[in-house]
Design an enzyme around this catalytic site. Structure first.
Site, PDB file in Angstrom:
ATOM      1  N   TYR A 146     -12.964  27.915   3.411  1.00  9.59           N
ATOM      2  CA  TYR A 146     -12.873  26.506   3.034  1.00  9.59           C
ATOM      3  C   TYR A 146     -11.645  26.193   2.191  1.00  9.59           C
ATOM      4  O   TYR A 146     -11.215  25.048   2.122  1.00  9.59           O
ATOM      5  CB  TYR A 146     -14.154  25.989   2.367  1.00  9.59           C
ATOM      6  CG  TYR A 146     -14.701  26.793   1.228  1.00  9.59           C
ATOM      7  CD1 TYR A 146     -14.158  26.713  -0.040  1.00  9.59           C
ATOM      8  CD2 TYR A 146     -15.814  27.616   1.404  1.00  9.59           C
ATOM      9  CE1 TYR A 146     -14.670  27.437  -1.093  1.00  9.59           C
ATOM     10  CE2 TYR A 146     -16.333  28.342   0.359  1.00  9.59           C
ATOM     11  CZ  TYR A 146     -15.764  28.244  -0.896  1.00  9.59           C
ATOM     12  OH  TYR A 146     -16.274  28.962  -1.937  1.00  9.59           O
TER      13      TYR A 146
ATOM     14  N   GLU B 202       0.834  -1.206   0.000  1.00  3.35           N
ATOM     15  CA  GLU B 202       0.000   0.000   0.000  1.00  3.35           C
ATOM     16  C   GLU B 202       0.866   1.253   0.000  1.00  3.35           C
ATOM     17  O   GLU B 202       0.533   2.248  -0.638  1.00  3.35           O
ATOM     18  CB  GLU B 202      -0.917   0.022   1.229  1.00  3.35           C
ATOM     19  CG  GLU B 202      -1.927  -1.097   1.263  1.00  3.35           C
ATOM     20  CD  GLU B 202      -2.740  -1.053   2.533  1.00  3.35           C
ATOM     21  OE1 GLU B 202      -3.870  -0.530   2.472  1.00  3.35           O
ATOM     22  OE2 GLU B 202      -2.238  -1.532   3.574  1.00  3.35           O
TER      23      GLU B 202
ATOM     24  N   LYS C  89     -11.109   5.192   2.130  1.00  3.24           N
ATOM     25  CA  LYS C  89     -10.108   4.534   1.284  1.00  3.24           C
ATOM     26  C   LYS C  89     -10.873   3.685   0.270  1.00  3.24           C
ATOM     27  O   LYS C  89     -11.649   2.810   0.649  1.00  3.24           O
ATOM     28  CB  LYS C  89      -9.196   3.657   2.134  1.00  3.24           C
ATOM     29  CG  LYS C  89      -8.109   2.962   1.352  1.00  3.24           C
ATOM     30  CD  LYS C  89      -7.252   2.161   2.313  1.00  3.24           C
ATOM     31  CE  LYS C  89      -5.893   1.910   1.740  1.00  3.24           C
ATOM     32  NZ  LYS C  89      -4.956   1.441   2.755  1.00  3.24           N
TER      33      LYS C  89
ATOM     34  N   GLU D  38      -7.688   6.007  10.850  1.00  5.25           N
ATOM     35  CA  GLU D  38      -8.027   6.689  12.103  1.00  5.25           C
ATOM     36  C   GLU D  38      -6.997   7.764  12.440  1.00  5.25           C
ATOM     37  O   GLU D  38      -7.355   8.850  12.894  1.00  5.25           O
ATOM     38  CB  GLU D  38      -8.109   5.674  13.253  1.00  5.25           C
ATOM     39  CG  GLU D  38      -9.241   4.682  13.132  1.00  5.25           C
ATOM     40  CD  GLU D  38      -8.938   3.477  12.230  1.00  5.25           C
ATOM     41  OE1 GLU D  38      -9.779   2.567  12.196  1.00  5.25           O
ATOM     42  OE2 GLU D  38      -7.880   3.442  11.552  1.00  5.25           O
TER      43      GLU D  38
END
Length: 117
Positions: free
Chosen positions: A52, A22, A97, A71
């Protein structure tokens, strides 16, 4: 008056994940962000709200750093938003993801959290 500023569907390509593959191959990610604030003035000036564009830039900075867990990404994004925006009261972040490597078909995996000042 309390209100929220939100960005939905911010798209990134990153090298996050627990497995070495990954970190080498990377993956597509989406981040949704909601920031609670107090709108003290409604004078149509950018300084009277949370910009923003600044939220996007802060999110991008965190997404550029390879990390193992969704997380952790969500936490660091929320923490940075609170650090960079004095008017932010609470931040909700969802990191998604796409097509995670779980040994089968899966559209996405996600982690979501809220962080308050």
């Amino acid at each position: 008056m309390k209100g929220k500023v939100a960005l939905s569907g911010m798209a990134f390509y990153g090298y996050h994940g627990y497995y070495t593959e990954e970190n080498k191959l990377g993956n597509h990610y989406t981040v949704d962000l909601e920031v609670e604030t107090n709108f003290t003035k409604m004078d149509d000036e950018l300084e009277s709200t949370i910009n923003y564009e600044t939220l996007y830039t802060s999110t991008k900075e965190v997404m550029l750093k390879p990390l193992k867990l969704l997380e952790t990404l969500a936490y660091l994004i929320a923490k940075k938003i609170l650090q960079d925006n004095a008017a932010a009261i609470k931040v909700r972040v969802k990191v998604i993801k796409h097509q995670p490597p779980i040994g089968g078909l899966c559209e996405s995996a996600s982690a979501e959290l809220e962080l308050e000042r």
